[in-house]
Design a protein around this motif. Structure first.
Motif, PDB file in Angstrom:
ATOM      1  N   ASP A 198       0.838  -1.199   0.000  1.00 11.54           N
ATOM      2  CA  ASP A 198       0.000   0.000   0.000  1.00 11.54           C
ATOM      3  C   ASP A 198       0.864   1.236   0.000  1.00 11.54           C
ATOM      4  O   ASP A 198       0.510   2.250  -0.619  1.00 11.54           O
ATOM      5  CB  ASP A 198      -0.918   0.018   1.241  1.00 11.54           C
ATOM      6  N   LYS A 199       1.863   1.207   0.720  1.00 15.61           N
ATOM      7  CA  LYS A 199       2.729   2.358   0.822  1.00 15.61           C
ATOM      8  C   LYS A 199       3.338   2.660  -0.530  1.00 15.61           C
ATOM      9  O   LYS A 199       3.480   3.822  -0.917  1.00 15.61           O
ATOM     10  CB  LYS A 199       3.809   2.074   1.863  1.00 15.61           C
ATOM     11  N   LEU A 210       2.047   2.056  -3.476  1.00 13.98           N
ATOM     12  CA  LEU A 210       1.014   2.617  -4.341  1.00 13.98           C
ATOM     13  C   LEU A 210       0.702   4.060  -3.952  1.00 13.98           C
ATOM     14  O   LEU A 210       0.384   4.877  -4.811  1.00 13.98           O
ATOM     15  CB  LEU A 210      -0.253   1.774  -4.283  1.00 13.98           C
ATOM     16  N   ASN A 211       0.777   4.370  -2.709  1.00 15.65           N
ATOM     17  CA  ASN A 211       0.508   5.731  -2.263  1.00 15.65           C
ATOM     18  C   ASN A 211       1.611   6.668  -2.695  1.00 15.65           C
ATOM     19  O   ASN A 211       1.371   7.833  -2.996  1.00 15.65           O
ATOM     20  CB  ASN A 211       0.361   5.787  -0.744  1.00 15.65           C
ATOM     21  N   ASP A 212       2.835   6.225  -2.683  1.00 18.84           N
ATOM     22  CA  ASP A 212       3.955   7.076  -3.030  1.00 18.84           C
ATOM     23  C   ASP A 212       4.238   7.060  -4.526  1.00 18.84           C
ATOM     24  O   ASP A 212       5.198   7.685  -4.969  1.00 18.84           O
ATOM     25  CB  ASP A 212       5.233   6.590  -2.301  1.00 18.84           C
ATOM     26  N   SER A 219       4.489   7.981  -8.292  1.00 14.09           N
ATOM     27  CA  SER A 219       4.434   9.243  -9.014  1.00 14.09           C
ATOM     28  C   SER A 219       4.601   8.918 -10.481  1.00 14.09           C
ATOM     29  O   SER A 219       5.603   8.342 -10.904  1.00 14.09           O
ATOM     30  CB  SER A 219       5.563  10.141  -8.509  1.00 14.09           C
TER      31      SER A 219
END
Length: 166
Positions: free
Chosen positions: A2-3, A5-7, A9
């Protein structure tokens, strides 16, 4: 995850993709061909080395076969020489025996001839001694028999009587 995918760019992703593609292009242009060439050269070198090893193996087998053939010929020649030497030895022994037999026969003949000549010499000497003894005995008998005149006259008359005149 998840991390990540969140980061994420998209701009950074595109830049990294472009850099990756450029790096691959640079590697293909400058490094890939030399690496493939060196691999091809190494592969051909190994193939050549294998061919050379196979040739060397065949040559070694040929040399071993030649060596075996030469060794067999040398053994045959040695056997031939030994047989010839044995034949020469036998012939020399037979020749020596024949020569020794001839020498022995000559020595026996010479000894027989010497014995025969010694025998004849002894017989001749014996005859001479017997004749000398006979003469001495005759002289002694004659001296005694002729010591008197009567005996001398009788002897002369008997000898004249025994002698026949033609």
């Amino acid at each position: 995850m998840d991390k990540l995918l969140n980061d994420f760019s998209p701009g950074l992703f595109v830049v990294q993709t472009i850099l990756l593609l450029l790096l691959i292009l640079l590697l293909v242009k400058f490094a890939w061909k030399p690496i493939l060439n060196s691999l091809n050269e190494r592969e051909s070198g190994i193939a050549d080395a294998l061919k050379s090893a196979e040739k060397a193996k065949l040559e070694m087998q040929n040399l071993q076969a030649d060596n075996q053939k030469l060794l067999q010929e040398a053994r045959m020649e040695r056997e031939s020489m030994l047989k010839e030497a044995r034949d020469i030895k036998v012939k020399m022994i037979e020749d020596a025996k024949g020569e020794a037999q001839d020498q022995a026969n000559k020595i026996i003949e010479q000894a027989q001839a010497a014995i025969e000549s010694e025998k004849k010499a002894a017989i001749a000497e014996l005859k001479t001694q017997v004749a000398n003894l006979s003469i001495e005995i005759a002289e002694k008998v004659t001296r005694e028999a002729l010591s008197s005149n009567d005996k001398q006259l009788k002897l002369v008359e008997s000898l004249l009587g025994e002698t026949k005149f033609n």
